[in-house]
Design a protein around this motif. Structure first.
Motif, PDB file in Angstrom:
ATOM      1  N   ALA A 121       0.912  -1.075  -0.104  1.00 13.79           N
ATOM      2  CA  ALA A 121      -0.097   0.096   0.002  1.00 13.79           C
ATOM      3  C   ALA A 121       0.961   1.211  -0.089  1.00 13.79           C
ATOM      4  O   ALA A 121       0.411   2.261  -0.602  1.00 13.79           O
ATOM      5  N   ASP A 122       2.119   1.113   0.639  1.00 14.94           N
ATOM      6  CA  ASP A 122       2.889   2.420   0.709  1.00 14.94           C
ATOM      7  C   ASP A 122       3.904   2.545  -0.496  1.00 14.94           C
ATOM      8  O   ASP A 122       4.582   3.303  -0.660  1.00 14.94           O
ATOM      9  N   GLU A 123       3.855   1.709  -1.519  1.00 13.85           N
ATOM     10  CA  GLU A 123       4.867   1.441  -2.769  1.00 13.85           C
ATOM     11  C   GLU A 123       4.099   1.250  -3.839  1.00 13.85           C
ATOM     12  O   GLU A 123       4.209   0.261  -4.637  1.00 13.85           O
ATOM     13  N   LEU A 124       3.111   1.930  -4.402  1.00 20.01           N
ATOM     14  CA  LEU A 124       2.469   2.014  -5.223  1.00 20.01           C
ATOM     15  C   LEU A 124       2.929   2.596  -6.823  1.00 20.01           C
ATOM     16  O   LEU A 124       3.186   3.666  -6.350  1.00 20.01           O
ATOM     17  N   PRO A 125       2.712   2.028  -7.916  1.00 22.19           N
ATOM     18  CA  PRO A 125       2.760   2.633  -8.969  1.00 22.19           C
ATOM     19  C   PRO A 125       1.803   3.972  -9.143  1.00 22.19           C
ATOM     20  O   PRO A 125       1.105   3.931  -8.649  1.00 22.19           O
ATOM     21  N   GLU A 126       1.974   4.342 -10.325  1.00 19.00           N
ATOM     22  CA  GLU A 126       1.053   5.475 -10.703  1.00 19.00           C
ATOM     23  C   GLU A 126      -0.200   4.987 -11.211  1.00 19.00           C
ATOM     24  O   GLU A 126      -0.460   4.104 -12.116  1.00 19.00           O
ATOM     25  N   LEU A 127      -1.284   5.050 -10.627  1.00 19.04           N
ATOM     26  CA  LEU A 127      -2.508   4.449 -10.774  1.00 19.04           C
ATOM     27  C   LEU A 127      -3.509   5.377 -11.578  1.00 19.04           C
ATOM     28  O   LEU A 127      -3.152   6.561 -12.059  1.00 19.04           O
ATOM     29  N   ALA A 128      -4.498   4.562 -12.109  1.00 20.57           N
ATOM     30  CA  ALA A 128      -5.342   5.224 -12.767  1.00 20.57           C
ATOM     31  C   ALA A 128      -6.305   6.472 -12.229  1.00 20.57           C
ATOM     32  O   ALA A 128      -6.361   6.371 -10.949  1.00 20.57           O
ATOM     33  N   PHE A 129      -6.491   7.417 -12.992  1.00 21.88           N
ATOM     34  CA  PHE A 129      -7.598   8.323 -12.319  1.00 21.88           C
ATOM     35  C   PHE A 129      -6.815   8.955 -10.726  1.00 21.88           C
ATOM     36  O   PHE A 129      -5.769   9.457 -10.991  1.00 21.88           O
ATOM     37  N   ASP A 130      -7.452   9.240  -9.986  1.00 18.09           N
ATOM     38  CA  ASP A 130      -6.908   9.855  -8.671  1.00 18.09           C
ATOM     39  C   ASP A 130      -6.983   8.637  -7.756  1.00 18.09           C
ATOM     40  O   ASP A 130      -7.023   9.137  -6.524  1.00 18.09           O
ATOM     41  N   HIS A 131      -6.588   7.444  -7.799  1.00 17.28           N
ATOM     42  CA  HIS A 131      -6.691   6.305  -6.959  1.00 17.28           C
ATOM     43  C   HIS A 131      -5.539   6.298  -6.238  1.00 17.28           C
ATOM     44  O   HIS A 131      -5.539   5.701  -4.953  1.00 17.28           O
ATOM     45  N   ASN A 132      -4.301   6.938  -6.579  1.00 18.33           N
ATOM     46  CA  ASN A 132      -3.336   7.093  -5.512  1.00 18.33           C
ATOM     47  C   ASN A 132      -3.754   7.853  -4.331  1.00 18.33           C
ATOM     48  O   ASN A 132      -3.541   7.673  -3.300  1.00 18.33           O
ATOM     49  N   LEU A 133      -4.556   9.246  -4.538  1.00 16.86           N
ATOM     50  CA  LEU A 133      -5.050   9.892  -3.614  1.00 16.86           C
ATOM     51  C   LEU A 133      -6.051   9.124  -2.722  1.00 16.86           C
ATOM     52  O   LEU A 133      -5.971   9.262  -1.539  1.00 16.86           O
ATOM     53  N   ILE A 134      -6.802   8.465  -3.381  1.00 23.26           N
ATOM     54  CA  ILE A 134      -7.907   7.518  -2.663  1.00 23.26           C
ATOM     55  C   ILE A 134      -7.242   6.602  -1.609  1.00 23.26           C
ATOM     56  O   ILE A 134      -7.521   6.305  -0.144  1.00 23.26           O
ATOM     57  N   VAL A 135      -6.162   5.881  -1.957  1.00 26.66           N
ATOM     58  CA  VAL A 135      -5.391   4.976  -1.089  1.00 26.66           C
ATOM     59  C   VAL A 135      -4.601   5.719  -0.027  1.00 26.66           C
ATOM     60  O   VAL A 135      -4.569   5.341   1.281  1.00 26.66           O
ATOM     61  N   GLU A 136      -4.122   6.841  -0.421  1.00 23.10           N
ATOM     62  CA  GLU A 136      -3.450   7.758   0.676  1.00 23.10           C
ATOM     63  C   GLU A 136      -4.359   8.012   1.706  1.00 23.10           C
ATOM     64  O   GLU A 136      -4.011   8.143   2.896  1.00 23.10           O
ATOM     65  N   TYR A 137      -5.490   8.550   1.362  1.00 24.70           N
ATOM     66  CA  TYR A 137      -6.518   8.915   2.231  1.00 24.70           C
ATOM     67  C   TYR A 137      -6.924   7.737   3.056  1.00 24.70           C
ATOM     68  O   TYR A 137      -7.193   7.701   4.294  1.00 24.70           O
ATOM     69  N   ALA A 138      -7.298   6.648   2.281  1.00 20.88           N
ATOM     70  CA  ALA A 138      -7.769   5.308   3.206  1.00 20.88           C
ATOM     71  C   ALA A 138      -6.553   4.698   4.198  1.00 20.88           C
ATOM     72  O   ALA A 138      -6.718   4.544   5.279  1.00 20.88           O
ATOM     73  N   LEU A 139      -5.287   5.069   3.994  1.00 19.26           N
ATOM     74  CA  LEU A 139      -4.376   4.570   4.743  1.00 19.26           C
ATOM     75  C   LEU A 139      -4.220   5.402   6.014  1.00 19.26           C
ATOM     76  O   LEU A 139      -4.134   5.155   7.179  1.00 19.26           O
ATOM     77  N   TRP A 140      -4.482   6.861   5.847  1.00 20.20           N
ATOM     78  CA  TRP A 140      -4.498   7.892   6.878  1.00 20.20           C
ATOM     79  C   TRP A 140      -5.613   7.616   7.957  1.00 20.20           C
ATOM     80  O   TRP A 140      -5.490   7.604   8.895  1.00 20.20           O
ATOM     81  N   ARG A 141      -7.017   7.173   7.196  1.00 26.49           N
ATOM     82  CA  ARG A 141      -7.957   6.990   8.072  1.00 26.49           C
ATOM     83  C   ARG A 141      -7.725   5.519   8.905  1.00 26.49           C
ATOM     84  O   ARG A 141      -7.946   5.408  10.013  1.00 26.49           O
ATOM     85  N   LEU A 142      -7.087   4.550   8.318  1.00 22.75           N
ATOM     86  CA  LEU A 142      -6.828   3.199   8.761  1.00 22.75           C
ATOM     87  C   LEU A 142      -5.918   3.522  10.128  1.00 22.75           C
ATOM     88  O   LEU A 142      -6.227   2.946  11.255  1.00 22.75           O
ATOM     89  N   ARG A 143      -4.849   4.469   9.725  1.00 18.72           N
ATOM     90  CA  ARG A 143      -4.023   4.576  10.847  1.00 18.72           C
ATOM     91  C   ARG A 143      -4.255   5.411  12.028  1.00 18.72           C
ATOM     92  O   ARG A 143      -4.005   5.040  13.097  1.00 18.72           O
ATOM     93  N   ASN A 144      -5.183   6.308  11.688  1.00 17.04           N
ATOM     94  CA  ASN A 144      -5.917   7.129  12.895  1.00 17.04           C
ATOM     95  C   ASN A 144      -6.811   6.316  13.619  1.00 17.04           C
ATOM     96  O   ASN A 144      -7.057   6.357  14.760  1.00 17.04           O
ATOM     97  N   LYS A 145      -7.732   5.522  12.869  1.00 16.25           N
ATOM     98  CA  LYS A 145      -8.645   4.747  13.257  1.00 16.25           C
ATOM     99  C   LYS A 145      -8.130   3.621  14.366  1.00 16.25           C
ATOM    100  O   LYS A 145      -8.701   3.220  15.102  1.00 16.25           O
ATOM    101  N   LEU A 146      -6.809   3.191  13.940  1.00 13.57           N
ATOM    102  CA  LEU A 146      -6.356   1.897  14.671  1.00 13.57           C
ATOM    103  C   LEU A 146      -6.250   2.458  16.253  1.00 13.57           C
ATOM    104  O   LEU A 146      -6.173   1.583  17.214  1.00 13.57           O
ATOM    105  N   GLU A 147      -6.075   3.828  16.477  1.00 16.70           N
ATOM    106  CA  GLU A 147      -5.788   4.330  17.857  1.00 16.70           C
ATOM    107  C   GLU A 147      -6.974   4.454  18.916  1.00 16.70           C
ATOM    108  O   GLU A 147      -6.830   4.392  19.882  1.00 16.70           O
TER     109      GLU A 147
END
Length: 236
Positions: free
Chosen positions: A130-156
């Motif tokens: 998840a932290d070493e992605l190629p350039e994805l279609a559309f804005d999917h890199n941004l979507i994954v980045e946001y999902a990871l941010w949510r995951l790491r915050n929600k874990l707490e």
């Protein structure tokens, strides 16, 4: 006053559903657990040949959650126990044509290792760090980045780590999930105190045996604390 736009002049808006699925799998070089997600290679324009999140258009008679489950199953064969709505992405520059605008409702979920192994992988479906992605279609890199941010915050503050584990687990196994998601080591004693004080864990009378160390008590998460933040809404 200018005349209202005709239907041909109006911008078309398409509604789509995409899903971010996280799983903990061994890192290809360190072999330590790391967050992975499945991506699907696009076989048509736009962005033909690029990797993208599983998803597709919303059917005329289906709910958002049902569409997320359907498109995910069709592309990856993954069937997570729940899907939680993450965010809506609808920037005007998401579509390749100014005459069409695509709004994506993005869901996310976590799956256990055995659930991840049950999914399909091949030429057009692969797991990526998840932290070493190629350039994805559309804005999917941004979507994954946001999902990871949510995951790491929600874990707490939530019991979301339960989605990566079995019904019961040791504190060491739970700490391993936190370390993999947060990408840093955690002090075992401090972690134990924090988890015991959180009220999210329920000790069982069972122990994990068979290792080099003394038997470790098994815990489970308090199931009265909901895994997803859907409130009174249904999964649909």
């Amino acid at each position: 006053m200018s005349d209202p736009a005709t239907p041909d002049e109006q911008q078309r808006v398409a509604l789509a559903v995409s899903t971010v699925i996280f799983a903990l799998r061994p890192h290809p070089t360190t072999r330590r657990l790391a967050v992975h997600l499945p991506l699907v290679r696009r076989i048509r324009a736009p962005h033909q040949g690029r990797w993208a999140l599983p998803g597709g258009p919303l059917g005329a008679s289906e709910g958002l959650g049902a569409a997320a489950s359907r498109t995910l199953g069709e592309t990856t064969r993954l069937r997570p126990r729940y899907l939680e709505q993450l965010y809506a992405f609808g920037g005007p520059d998401r579509a390749p044509s100014a005459a069409e605008r695509t709004v994506s409702i993005v869901y996310w979920a976590m799956v256990r290792p055995e659930e991840a192994d049950a999914g399909v992988a091949g030429v057009n479906v692969q797991w990526f760090l998840a932290d070493e992605l190629p350039e994805l279609a559309f804005d999917h890199n941004l979507i994954v980045e946001y999902a990871l941010w949510r995951l790491r915050n929600k874990l707490e503050y939530s019991r979301i780590a339960a989605a990566f584990l079995g019904e019961t687990f040791t504190l060491a196994e739970l700490r391993g999930v936190h370390e993999a998601v947060l990408q840093r080591p955690l002090d075992p004693a401090n972690f134990r105190r924090q988890m015991e004080a959180s009220g999210r864990l329920v000790p069982t009378d069972e122990f994990r045996t068979g290792g080099r160390h003394r038997p470790a008590r098994l815990f489970r998460h308090d199931e009265s604390i909901h895994l997803a933040d859907n409130g009174p809404l249904t999964r649909a």
